[in-house]
Motif scaffolding. Structure first.
Motif, mmCIF file in Angstrom:
data_model
loop_
_atom_site.group_PDB
_atom_site.id
_atom_site.type_symbol
_atom_site.label_atom_id
_atom_site.label_comp_id
_atom_site.label_asym_id
_atom_site.label_seq_id
_atom_site.Cartn_x
_atom_site.Cartn_y
_atom_site.Cartn_z
ATOM 1 N N SER A 82 0.829 -1.207 0.000
ATOM 2 C CA SER A 82 0.000 0.000 0.000
ATOM 3 C C SER A 82 0.863 1.255 0.000
ATOM 4 O O SER A 82 2.083 1.200 0.086
ATOM 5 C CB SER A 82 -0.897 0.012 1.230
ATOM 6 N N ALA A 83 0.227 2.377 -0.057
ATOM 7 C CA ALA A 83 0.929 3.663 -0.031
ATOM 8 C C ALA A 83 1.373 4.017 1.382
ATOM 9 O O ALA A 83 2.152 4.954 1.559
ATOM 10 C CB ALA A 83 0.017 4.747 -0.578
ATOM 11 N N MET A 84 0.895 3.305 2.375
ATOM 12 C CA MET A 84 1.281 3.596 3.755
ATOM 13 C C MET A 84 2.779 3.444 3.959
ATOM 14 O O MET A 84 3.378 4.196 4.714
ATOM 15 C CB MET A 84 0.534 2.683 4.732
ATOM 16 N N LYS A 85 3.393 2.479 3.295
ATOM 17 C CA LYS A 85 4.833 2.290 3.442
ATOM 18 C C LYS A 85 5.582 3.522 2.969
ATOM 19 O O LYS A 85 6.509 3.993 3.618
ATOM 20 C CB LYS A 85 5.292 1.068 2.650
ATOM 21 N N ARG A 86 5.147 4.086 1.842
ATOM 22 C CA ARG A 86 5.800 5.292 1.332
ATOM 23 C C ARG A 86 5.590 6.472 2.272
ATOM 24 O O ARG A 86 6.492 7.277 2.477
ATOM 25 C CB ARG A 86 5.306 5.611 -0.063
ATOM 26 N N VAL A 87 4.405 6.562 2.864
ATOM 27 C CA VAL A 87 4.133 7.652 3.802
ATOM 28 C C VAL A 87 5.021 7.512 5.037
ATOM 29 O O VAL A 87 5.638 8.480 5.487
ATOM 30 C CB VAL A 87 2.635 7.661 4.198
ATOM 31 N N VAL A 88 5.086 6.301 5.566
ATOM 32 C CA VAL A 88 5.903 6.068 6.759
ATOM 33 C C VAL A 88 7.379 6.282 6.447
ATOM 34 O O VAL A 88 8.110 6.906 7.230
ATOM 35 C CB VAL A 88 5.647 4.645 7.314
ATOM 36 N N ASP A 89 7.850 5.799 5.293
ATOM 37 C CA ASP A 89 9.249 6.008 4.908
ATOM 38 C C ASP A 89 9.552 7.489 4.730
ATOM 39 O O ASP A 89 10.616 7.973 5.133
ATOM 40 C CB ASP A 89 9.573 5.243 3.624
ATOM 41 N N GLY A 90 8.632 8.212 4.123
ATOM 42 C CA GLY A 90 8.821 9.655 3.941
ATOM 43 C C GLY A 90 8.880 10.385 5.266
ATOM 44 O O GLY A 90 9.703 11.285 5.464
ATOM 45 N N ALA A 91 8.017 10.007 6.191
ATOM 46 C CA ALA A 91 8.019 10.633 7.517
ATOM 47 C C ALA A 91 9.320 10.310 8.251
ATOM 48 O O ALA A 91 9.901 11.182 8.916
ATOM 49 C CB ALA A 91 6.821 10.162 8.323
ATOM 50 N N ALA A 92 9.788 9.086 8.129
ATOM 51 C CA ALA A 92 11.044 8.704 8.785
ATOM 52 C C ALA A 92 12.212 9.481 8.186
ATOM 53 O O ALA A 92 13.112 9.938 8.909
ATOM 54 C CB ALA A 92 11.282 7.204 8.649
ATOM 55 N N ALA A 93 12.230 9.641 6.862
ATOM 56 C CA ALA A 93 13.295 10.402 6.215
ATOM 57 C C ALA A 93 13.256 11.867 6.636
ATOM 58 O O ALA A 93 14.300 12.481 6.894
ATOM 59 C CB ALA A 93 13.179 10.284 4.699
ATOM 60 N N ALA A 94 12.064 12.434 6.741
ATOM 61 C CA ALA A 94 11.933 13.830 7.164
ATOM 62 C C ALA A 94 12.414 14.005 8.602
ATOM 63 O O ALA A 94 13.105 14.972 8.923
ATOM 64 C CB ALA A 94 10.486 14.283 7.028
ATOM 65 N N LYS A 95 12.087 13.057 9.455
ATOM 66 C CA LYS A 95 12.524 13.133 10.847
ATOM 67 C C LYS A 95 14.044 13.010 10.940
ATOM 68 O O LYS A 95 14.688 13.745 11.696
ATOM 69 C CB LYS A 95 11.855 12.035 11.669
ATOM 70 N N ALA A 96 14.624 12.102 10.154
ATOM 71 C CA ALA A 96 16.082 11.945 10.151
ATOM 72 C C ALA A 96 16.755 13.221 9.658
ATOM 73 O O ALA A 96 17.764 13.670 10.231
ATOM 74 C CB ALA A 96 16.482 10.755 9.284
ATOM 75 N N ARG A 97 16.220 13.824 8.602
ATOM 76 C CA ARG A 97 16.781 15.074 8.067
ATOM 77 C C ARG A 97 16.689 16.195 9.103
ATOM 78 O O ARG A 97 17.627 16.978 9.268
ATOM 79 C CB ARG A 97 16.035 15.454 6.788
ATOM 80 N N TYR A 98 15.558 16.267 9.805
ATOM 81 C CA TYR A 98 15.379 17.275 10.850
ATOM 82 C C TYR A 98 16.425 17.095 11.947
ATOM 83 O O TYR A 98 17.046 18.066 12.391
ATOM 84 C CB TYR A 98 13.969 17.183 11.430
ATOM 85 N N ASN A 99 16.628 15.847 12.394
ATOM 86 C CA ASN A 99 17.610 15.589 13.451
ATOM 87 C C ASN A 99 19.021 15.921 12.989
ATOM 88 O O ASN A 99 19.816 16.479 13.753
ATOM 89 C CB ASN A 99 17.520 14.137 13.916
ATOM 90 N N GLU A 100 19.372 15.577 11.732
ATOM 91 C CA GLU A 100 20.693 15.910 11.197
ATOM 92 C C GLU A 100 20.890 17.421 11.154
ATOM 93 O O GLU A 100 21.951 17.930 11.515
ATOM 94 C CB GLU A 100 20.854 15.337 9.791
ATOM 95 N N THR A 101 19.868 18.140 10.726
ATOM 96 C CA THR A 101 19.959 19.595 10.645
ATOM 97 C C THR A 101 20.100 20.201 12.033
ATOM 98 O O THR A 101 20.889 21.134 12.237
ATOM 99 C CB THR A 101 18.710 20.167 9.943
ATOM 100 N N LYS A 102 19.356 19.662 12.983
ATOM 101 C CA LYS A 102 19.436 20.168 14.348
ATOM 102 C C LYS A 102 20.841 19.978 14.922
ATOM 103 O O LYS A 102 21.387 20.887 15.554
ATOM 104 C CB LYS A 102 18.387 19.457 15.208
ATOM 105 N N VAL A 103 21.433 18.815 14.671
ATOM 106 C CA VAL A 103 22.789 18.553 15.159
ATOM 107 C C VAL A 103 23.785 19.478 14.467
ATOM 108 O O VAL A 103 24.687 20.032 15.102
ATOM 109 C CB VAL A 103 23.156 17.060 14.942
ATOM 110 N N ALA A 104 23.622 19.670 13.147
ATOM 111 C CA ALA A 104 24.533 20.542 12.405
ATOM 112 C C ALA A 104 24.436 21.980 12.901
ATOM 113 O O ALA A 104 25.460 22.668 13.039
ATOM 114 C CB ALA A 104 24.224 20.474 10.915
ATOM 115 N N VAL A 105 23.232 22.440 13.184
ATOM 116 C CA VAL A 105 23.058 23.805 13.699
ATOM 117 C C VAL A 105 23.716 23.939 15.071
ATOM 118 O O VAL A 105 24.372 24.946 15.358
ATOM 119 C CB VAL A 105 21.556 24.175 13.746
ATOM 120 N N ALA A 106 23.568 22.940 15.916
ATOM 121 C CA ALA A 106 24.185 22.983 17.247
ATOM 122 C C ALA A 106 25.708 23.013 17.130
ATOM 123 O O ALA A 106 26.373 23.779 17.843
ATOM 124 C CB ALA A 106 23.734 21.784 18.075
ATOM 125 N N GLU A 107 26.265 22.208 16.227
ATOM 126 C CA GLU A 107 27.719 22.207 16.032
ATOM 127 C C GLU A 107 28.190 23.553 15.499
ATOM 128 O O GLU A 107 29.216 24.087 15.941
ATOM 129 C CB GLU A 107 28.122 21.086 15.075
#
Length: 166
Positions: free
Chosen positions: A81-106
């Motif tokens: 189903s499309a749910m896998k793509r939605v969940v994968d997209g949300a996980a990728a967005a969360k990972a990108r947010y966390n990476e950006t947050k760490v980069a900003v802190a550094e």
């Protein structure tokens, strides 16, 4: 007019032509055979003790198999189903947010360190400039004093020369 015989429940020992009712038997003791009710056969002999002990295991095995089947069906639906793509997209967005947050802190920490270095350097240069300005003013004052003395001595010399010449 009488309904056809296949609509009328009958006991197995009653004939098609007769009988009004079920007699002394309860409905739980009747069973349906070819459209007609009949009495249940006598209960069979009790199950042997060995098969009784395995009965709970059958329920457990059945439950495990059922849960596995439902889980497999749910996972297959999720993958297709499309749910896998939605969940994968949300996980990728969360990972990108966390990476950006760490980069900003550094980056913030790096900027703080550089700002502290620049501040120390500015303070040092400021004190050097203040010291140089103080020395320059004292040297200028001494030079002005010396120039005044020289001018006075030159005027005195010129006056003395004029006196000699006259």
């Amino acid at each position: 007019m009488r309904p056809p015989s296949y609509f009328v429940p009958r006991l197995a020992h009653q004939s098609t032509a007769g009988g009004a009712g079920f007699g002394h038997q309860f409905p739980s003791q009747l069973r349906l055979t070819r459209g007609h009710y009949s009495t249940l056969p006598p209960p069979s002999s009790p199950t042997p003790p060995s098969s009784r002990s395995t009965m709970p295991y059958r329920y457990i095995i059945g439950a495990v198999v059922g849960v596995g089947a439902v889980g497999a069906a749910g996972y297959t639906w999720y993958q297709m189903s499309a749910m896998k793509r939605v969940v994968d997209g949300a996980a990728a967005a969360k990972a990108r947010y966390n990476e950006t947050k760490v980069a900003v802190a550094e980056t913030r920490e790096t900027v703080k360190v550089k700002a502290a270095d620049v501040s120390a350097s500015v303070n040092e240069k400021s004190s050097n400039i203040k010291e140089r300005l103080r020395r320059y003013r004292s040297n200028a004052a001494q030079k002005a004093e010396n120039d005044t003395e020289e001018t006075e001595s030159n005027e005195d010399f010129a006056d003395s020369e004029q006196r000699r010449a006259s």
